[in-house]
Structures are given as structure tokens and as C-alpha cells.
Design a protein around this motif. Structure first.
Motif: not given
Length: 934
Positions: A99-107, A340-353, A372-375
Motif C-alpha cells: 500500500l505504500g510507506t508513511r513516515n510521520s513521527l507526529s501524526a 490546559i493550553y498546548m504547544e506542540p513543536e516540530l521534531p527538529f533541533w538544528g539549522t533551517v537552510t 507541520g501540516y500533518r500536525i
């Protein structure tokens, strides 16, 4: 949806560490949802992680899962989707067809089958890969937090649809006109009729909106559903939830029913504040890295998240920031219920280029943007989802980051967005399209929290000494006219060295020009980080796949130093100092009118990155016994009393003055309230008074007035408590103060007092005399410098970072352990832990390294070392040397004598040295003493 088949249960399992491919037959089974580690599958991990917990059955590679399922006649031929709530990189086969592949860590992973399933038995096979991520994954995959698990958690189901159904249903609440806009897509038909109804029944009141019917066209459509003037709003104080039901009909036949929840709320950034439905709120946040030691993965049931979030709420928390992570849906559902007010964050810790960077990685960045769109699509309907961050401590292209923000806001305007958490560090910026700023400073010297690592120096006011409760960050956020341009960052363009995770990193940085003046709400990032010594009783709590082998190593180190009998005292004493530090840290935030909130790191311990035991709760979100929720809420809640005074130490008869303020964040006006205050010594009130004031709106910063009185004429050093209370409410506060007799002098006459172990001192000891040695701290080699505050985060991580950056290494100690019942303190009564009378004394001292000395040679004032070094550190100790009695105090008497508390300590020390109580029991050889005092 017209039906579903639950795939929860027993699956066949094959672990494929080398990724060679599926080798049938399968050789094991596993219960899903779950993880291979939690099910204890595969080889047992014998390694010992010292910097984090150890996953006893850590597995990385391909895990193959398979099971058979039956399609009943009623669902045969219907459209079908496979729903996997939370997993890693998946590839799916049904009856051998990929059926294919999916790779979201967040959704969730959603697979749409191209052809319907026939009646009867079928086989599904899922391959889960926890190695081939398009990005590192932040705390979604880190062994420091929820581990890099393999498996599938949460809901596993086949979802069946009729010929026409609704898809991508999104709800947009409209508070002013008490309505909700529904955006959705009609699939499988050109037209249809949608019946809409909504009921709010989870709060104190119940409200049912009038049902309405709408004609819709195929593809994307939008409708506005009025809820009525009586509609109930959602907020932290009244989290009213509506159950929304959409019923799709074709020719009077129902073909799909979609049910969801939403809250009627408006969370906005207005000036320097956040508002909820027009009322100001103040974010009392905690960091969350999805640490769950009993499972190694984030829970997916509402009940489990309710327990976690209720605990946080009992400590005054109303906001969660998820560090490089997004929690499962159940977390948002629980937060919806609790407000409770929630703030999710993209799974990223680095440099946006972008294309201007040599290390341009467009594939990874496109993945993160899509994540981000998936979240937003998966969780955006939740009223608790009010904020979103692009990542943690990002660097790189400001233009690219701002472009991502712009696109997200155009796609979904419901949450507020920030460029990231503490981006660009020493050279921060505010971007055009971000709604709020989250950071730790506005330049190197414009600080907005109370503590920093040495590699991020200058350190904060909690570490360097509050000497009272006057500090706030208003001038750092909005410098006053005439202050000039202060605290410009490093000033160089090109490169700058920063702390990056657990390492150091060279990054590109623009030169700072002028002052950065915020025009949006400011949130203080990762405040606190005050460490406590490990509680080794906690080891027994790790009954799941994660084992506290790091704690076992720390315990063994302490035993090897012969200090294991002090472990529980180390934990309690360091913990009490940490609580006191958190109190000042949080109150400084509440004192700051220009601050919109803070995010603690953390209310709970952080299991990784060197093992950072920075919580007043352990990693299980359970109490360490350091502070009750009720006491913590006196300085962390929606109503905080603040007394602002210059110092903690006073002479007898000295005037005391304090400004009393109230940071009020409750929706109900508090008109004509009565403040009651008292200065108490035990049950006795030494002074008292009242004041009347009013708080009319949420967000009021009320100056209640000033109180003043003369301290009592004490004859001995006396601890008193300034107690504040608003009558008829739970709003209260207390502060410890100390009063000293006037005219106290440190009289060293009649003492055999030496600044070093001289020949004369040795001769006196050999004759059986009493000797006091007070070596100058700067002249002792075998010693650790004195510092009052507990270590920041954890010593091993920041020692390594400082060394790699050629920066000063942290002192690494964790406050004092004081033998409070010893006669030494007859005239200087003390707690077991460090308190404000000790601050200036400690800062002018060292502690002598006494490793290898007998256990019965226990310092009366001992400095607690970190769990990596575990030195036995003595600031004041006594022993028999030959026939004589020796008292050693490594305090600079000249500097200590500059303050009233220092003179009182020296007075108590000298009087003890002259008294008959000075009779040490432990013995020390002269040669060993020479080594200690070299």
C-alpha cells in the motif's frame, strides 16, 4: 464512517535488525498496540547508560508485524482506510499487495486502499522501521526521553466508508457571534445534505444548539453554524466542550456520520499579553519531552493523560510546551477537558537552510514542513491546541523560517505561531509572521530568566544572589528611555559558538545592531533547571523496560566514596534549596508586567542529557517530598501575592519596608478584598496589619500598598516569617526573614587562630591545645570554590560543553548539608539546607576536598557535590589531631565580616571554639591534615 474493524490484539512478530527482509514463518508474537521494548522482545540490552535511562530491550531495525482479519458481508466492497495512530516509518501490505510507506513521527499513518476488500479472511503485514527517519526527530525519537522505540501505539483499525463521505473536517470557532465555521470536503458525490448539531454537556452547565441542515457541493465546502447567544465558552477556568455531529445524507439516506469535539474560544496575542476570550491570561508552562519511564512511549488513552495533566494542574500549570515533539491525540483530549493550553513543536533541533547555505538539506526541510501540516490537520480542532513552534533553538535562514510561518498561518489561522523556542540564542530576532517570542534574553545582558549555564554566561540573578525580591525583567524586555543601547550581543558577524544540545557548535550569526524591542507577547524559555541530588529509593520504581542503571552507577560512586549514608540527606537538602530557587525564579516572572508567561524546565525530572534531576516531581510525575502542591501554588497559580523588599537579613530594631502586589488572573472580580499580613515567630505575631484593594479584571496587576514596621529588638538570631493572606480566599504567601542582635562583633580574642597549618599551630596541637584554622580560600589548592545556588541542569553535560567551548567549567555543587543540631550553631541557628543567611558566607568560602577520610569525620558544614565527582567537601569540620582539638573553617573571615549575617556566623564560630562543647571525636593524622590543607 459506516464501520470499523479493530486490529488490537495478538500479532505475529519478526525482528529484522539487519534489514534482510521478511523470513517466514514468523518466529514470535506480540500484543499490539505496544512496542517491542515494552513487550521485552529481542536481545536483552546489557549496556549501562550513565547519561540517561537504559532501554533493557532496545531494538533498532525492521520489525515485521502480521495478523489475519475477517471482513463481514456488510462491509465488503466499501471504501476502506487503515489507521495507525502512532508509529515510526511504516510500509504496509494487505494480502501481499503493498500500500505504500508513511513516515510521520507526529501524526497518524493513514493508508487508503485503492480497491475494496472482499468478504472473508485477509492478511495485513506492517513493517516498522525506526532507523530511516528523514530527520533526527528531536524528543520524538531520543533515548533521552521517550526512547527510539519500535512498534505501533494507540488505535489500530480499518475504517469503512460509503460511496459518499466527509473528509478533512475542521472547525473554526467564532466567539463574537457565538458560532462555529465548519470546513470539510465532500468525497464521492457532487451534492449532499449535512445535518449539524452540537451539545455541550461536560461542564457545570449544559447547552444544546439548535440543529440545522445545509446543502453542500462536492469537494471543499464551508458552512457557518450558529450556536446561540447562550453558547458556553472554553477557557482554562471553564473548559466547556461541544460534541459536534455532522450527518451526511444522499436522497434521505445517511451515508456518513462524523463526530468530533470543539471549544468556543479565542486565544489571541494582544500587545504584550495573551488573552482567552478577551480576558488576559499568563502562561504558567512546563516543558515536556514525553518522558514515561514505565513504558518508554507516550500514553494514548485520555485516562492516562488526565492523570498526568491533573498533577501538573495541581501545581498551578496551565500550559504545556512539547520540546521537539507532538503528543498523541489523547493528550489534547485531556487538555481540552482540563483547560490546559498546548504547544506542540516540530521534531527538529538544528539549522533551517536555503540555497545560500552549503549544508542545504531541502529533503529534510520539506519533510518537516509537511509534518507541520500533518500536525495541524490531525489536532487543529482541539481547543487546547493554541500555539505551535517550528522547533527548538533553531539557526539558519531567517527568511526561510519566516516563510514557513507565513504559509502555516495562511493554511490554519487558529493557533498562534512562534519561529521556535530560543532561536538564534545570543543574537535573537523577531520575525514578521510570528505571534509571540520565546527565548531567554534579548541580548547577552538583557536576561529574562534567573539561571543560565556557565557557557551561556552571564548567569542569572537567582544564581548570583537576589538579596531580596526586587528583581523583574521589565527593563530587559522594554529598556527605558535614557538607558542607551545596552547588552548588544557578541557583535561579530560571520560565526558564533553556541551550546547545541549536549555539544558545542559553530553557527552563522549576523552582527547585532541596535536594540531588539518586542512588540508581541514574550515567553521565558526553559526557566529554572535547578538540580537535586538523586533519590536512590527511586530505582525500585523502574519496573518497565527502562532501567535506572544511571542511578545505580551514581549510588555505587557514592558508596565508593563512603558517603552512601548521606544520600537521603543530600537529596532533601539540595531539593529544599532548589525549591527556594524556583520560588524566586517564578516570582520574578510574576513580578514582570511585560512578560506573558514562562515555560519551566521542568516540573518533573529529565531522565537524559546527563541525567538532569531538575524537577520537584520525579520522572514519573510523582512527588519527591520536597514541596506540596498547595505550597507551590502560592508562587505558581492564577493569583499570586508578591512582597517586594530589599533583603532577607535585618538588625534588631531596623526598619522593614515592602511593596505588596497581586498578580491576579482569575475571571471573577475581587472587589474590596482584604489583605491581612503578619510578622510571625512561630505562633506569636510580632507585627500585623490590613489593607483593602480591588482586582477588577483578569490580568490585573494590583499594587495593594506598602507595609512597614520595625524589626523586634531580639537578643539572639531569630528566624521570622512574613505572612500574607487575602481573607476568604486561598491566596497566600510567606517569606522567611532573619533578625540579628545589634552590635554583634566577631571577637576572636583568646583563640589560637591561624590562617594556615603553621609550625606554631602544630606545636599547640601536640601540646593538647585547641586550635582554629581559617585558611584564606584563595590559598587552598585542595578545594572547590563556594557557590550558593544548586548546579544548573547537570554537571557532566555542562562540564563537557564548557570544556569544548573553552569556557569556565561550572562549580557543580548543590548547596550545603548542615549539622543543624551541632553546638557550633548555638548562636547561628540553621536549617539542614542552605538558606539566605548563608549566601554571602558561602560565596566567600571554599570547601576542602576530604575524600578518603573516615566516615566519622563528618563536617558540620558540608557542601554537597554532584553525582559525577562525589567529593566529600568540608567547609567547616573538626577533629582531634594528636592530643589537640582542631576546628577548620574555610571562610574568608574579612569578607564574611562585612555583613551582619557573616558577623553572626563568625561570632557563633568563635564562641564555640572557646566553649567546653568543642570536643571533637573523630581523629586525623597530621600528615593527612597537611594534605587536606595544602
Amino acid at each position: 464512517m459506516i464501520g470499523k474493524i479493530n486490529l488490537v490484539g495478538t500479532w505475529e512478530l519478526q525482528l529484522d535488525e539487519e534489514k534482510t527482509g521478511l523470513q517466514e514463518p514468523f518466529n514470535d508474537t506480540i500484543a499490539l498496540p505496544g512496542t517491542t521494548s515494552h513487550a521485552r522482545k529481542g536481545k536483552r540490552n546489557q549496556s549501562v547508560n550513565v547519561d540517561c535511562l537504559t532501554d533493557e530491550y532496545a531494538f533498532e531495525g525492521w520489525a515485521w508485524f502480521s495478523r489475519k482479519f475477517d471482513i463481514p458481508a456488510g462491509l465488503a466492497g466499501a471504501g476502506v482506510k487503515l489507521y495507525l495512530e502512532r508509529t515510526r516509518v511504516t510500509t504496509v501490505w494487505i494480502d501481499g499487495d503493498e500500500l505504500g510507506t508513511r513516515n510521520s513521527l507526529s501524526a497518524p499513518h493513514l493508508y487508503e486502499l485503492e480497491k475494496p476488500l472482499t468478504e472473508g479472511r485477509h492478511t495485513i503485514t506492517v513493517r516498522v522501521d525506526n532507523t530511516s527517519y528523514p530527520t533526527k526527530g528531536g524528543h520524538m525519537t531520543s533515548r533521552d526521553t521517550q526512547t527510539n522505540w519500535n512498534g505501533i501505539t494507540g488505535r489500530l483499525e480499518l475504517q469503512f466508508y460509503g460511496t459518499a463521505f466527509l473528509e478533512d473536517v475542521r472547525t473554526y470557532p467564532n466567539v463574537p457571534d457565538r458560532s462555529v465555521t465548519v470546513k470539510a470536503k465532500l468525497v464521492g458525490a457532487s451534492t449532499g445534505t449535512v445535518s449539524v448539531s452540537a451539545v455541550c454537556a461536560n461542564g457545570v452547565s449544559r447547552h444544546e444548539a439548535v440543529a440545522r441542515t445545509y446543502d453542500v457541493s462536492g469537494g471543499d465546502f464551508e458552512l457557518c453554524y450558529p450556536l446561540g447567544e447562550e453558547a458556553l465558552l472554553w477557557s482554562e477556568w471553564s473548559p466547556n466542550l461541544y460534541n459536534l455531529k455532522l450527518e451526511l445524507q444522499q436522497n434521505d439516506v445517511t451515508t456518513d456520520i462524523h463526530e468530533s469535539t470543539f471549544g468556543l474560544r479565542s486565544f489571541r496575542a494582544e500587545g504584550s499579553s495573551f488573552t482567552i476570550n478577551g480576558a488576559k491570561t499568563f502562561l504558567r508552562g512546563k516543558h515536556d519531552g514525553l518522558i514515561f519511564p514505565l513504558t518508554g512511549f507516550a500514553p494514548t488513552t485520555v485516562e492516562e493523560w488526565l492523570q498526568v495533566l491533573n498533577t501538573a494542574k495541581s501545581y498551578g500549570i496551565n500550559h504545556y510546551r512539547f520540546h521537539t515533539a507532538c503528543p498523541p491525540e489523547a493528550a489534547f483530549e485531556a487538555a481540552d477537558l482540563l483547560g490546559i493550553y498546548m504547544e506542540p513543536e516540530l521534531p527538529f533541533w538544528g539549522t533551517v537552510t536555503d540555497e545560500t547555505y552549503d549544508n542545504h538539506n531541502e529533503e529534510e526541510q520539506q519533510y518537516l514542513i509537511e509534518e507541520g501540516y500533518r500536525i495541524l490537520k490531525a489536532f487543529g480542532n482541539h481547543p487546547s491546541f493554541v500555539m505551535m513552534s517550528l522547533g527548538n533553538e533553531l539557526w539558519g535562514s531567517k527568511e526561510r523560517i519566516d516563510g514557513i510561518l507565513k504559509d502555516y498561518k495562511a493554511f490554519d489561522s487558529r493557533p498562534l505561531y512562534t519561529q521556535g523556542s530560543n532561536n538564534f540564542q545570543f543574537v535573537p530576532v523577531i520575525l514578521e509572521h510570528e505571534d509571540f517570542y520565546c527565548g531567554v534574553r534579548f541580548s547577552r545582558d538583557r536576561l529574562i530568566r534567573g539561571s543560565y549555564a556557565m557557557c551561556d554566561a552571564p548567569q542569572g540573578h537567582v544564581q548570583l544572589g537576589p538579596q531580596g525580591t526586587l528583581t523583574d525583567y521589565d527593563d530587559a524586555i522594554l529598556p527605558q528611555p535614557g538607558m542607551g543601547i545596552i547588552g548588544i550581543a557578541s557583535g561579530q558577524s560571520g560565526t558564533i559558538q553556541i551550546q547545541y544540545g549536549t555539544e558545542a557548535k559553530i553557527v552563522e550569526a549576523d552582527a547585532a545592531v541596535g536594540q531588539l524591542i518586542p512588540h508581541i507577547p514574550v515567553v521565558s524559555h526553559e526557566i529554572g533547571q535547578y538540580q537535586t541530588y538523586p533519590d536512590f529509593n527511586e530505582i525500585a520504581k523502574y519496573t518497565g523496560p527502562l532501567k535506572a542503571r544511571n542511578f545505580e552507577v551514581f549510588k555505587q560512586r557514592l558508596e565508593e566514596k563512603g558517603l552512601d549514608h548521606l544520600a537521603e540527606k543530600y537529596h532533601a537538602a539540595s531539593g529544599q534549596l532548589a525549591v527556594d530557587s524556583y520560588k524566586e525564579e517564578l516570582e520574578a516572572a510574576f513580578r514582570t508586567k511585560q512578560l506573558a508567561g514562562f515555560q519551566l524546565l521542568d516540573l518533573q525530572d529529565f531522565s537524559g542529557q546527563g541525567t538532569a534531576l531538575v524537577g520537584v516531581l520525579d520522572a514519573f510525575m510523582e512527588s519527591k517530598g520536597l514541596v506540596s502542591p498547595e505550597e507551590w501554588r502560592t508562587f505558581c497559580s492564577d493569583a499570586v501575592l508578591l512582597a517586594r523588599f530589599a533583603k532577607y537579613n535585618y538588625k534588631a530594631n531596623e526598619s522593614f519596608e515592602a511593596s505588596i502586589q497581586l498578580r491576579y488572573l482569575r475571571p471573577e472580580p475581587l472587589v474590596g478584598f482584604k489583605l491581612e499580613w503578619a510578622l510571625a515567630a512561630g505562633e506569636a505575631h510580632l507585627a500585623s496589619g490590613e489593607a483593602i484593594a480591588s482586582a477588577h479584571f483578569s490580568g490585573d496587576y494590583v499594587d495593594i500598598g506598602r507595609i512597614s514596621f520595625s524589626m523586634p529588638d531580639v537578643r539572639t538570631m531569630t528566624k521570622v516569617s512574613l505572612q500574607l493572606r487575602i481573607a476568604g480566599t486561598d491566596i497566600r504567601k510567606s517569606y522567611d526573614l532573619w533578625i540579628y542582635p545589634d552590635g554583634i562583633e566577631a571577637d576572636d580574642s583568646g583563640l589560637n587562630l591561624f590562617g594556615a597549618l603553621t609550625a606554631e599551630a602544630v606545636a599547640l596541637l601536640e601540646k593538647g591545645e585547641r586550635v582554629l584554622i581559617m585558611p584564606h580560600p584563595a590559598e587552598l589548592e585542595n578545594a572547590i570554590e563556594g557557590t550558593y545556588c544548586v548546579d544548573f541542569w547537570c554537571y557532566p553535560m555542562f562540564r563537557s560543553i564548557s570544556e569544548s567551548m573553552n569556557k569556565p567549567v561550572p562549580v557543580g555543587t548543590m548547596g550545603l548539608l548542615i549539622d543543624m543540631d551541632h553546638s557550633l550553631f548555638k548562636l547561628f541557628p540553621s536549617e539542614m539546607h542552605s538558606t539566605e543567611p548563608w549566601r554571602q558566607i558561602v560565596e566567600n568560602s571554599v570547601s576542602i576536598i576530604m575524600d578518603g577520610t573516615d566516615r566519622d569525620l563528618q563536617p558540620m558544614v558540608q557542601t554537597i557535590d554532584n553525582f559525577e565527582r562525589n567529593h566529600k567537601l568540608g567547609m567547616v569540620f573538626e577533629c582531634k589531631v594528636g592530643a589537640g582539638s582542631l576546628l577548620v573553617c574555610a571562610v574568608d573571615a574579612e569578607q564574611a565580616g562585612q555583613t551582619i549575617e557573616g558577623r553572626q556566623f563568625l561570632h557563633s564560630l568563635y564562641q564555640y571554639a572557646k566553649s567546653e562543647d568543642f570536643k571533637p571525636h573523630a581523629t586525623l593524622e597530621l600528615s593527612r591534615l597537611r594534605e587536606l590543607l595544602r
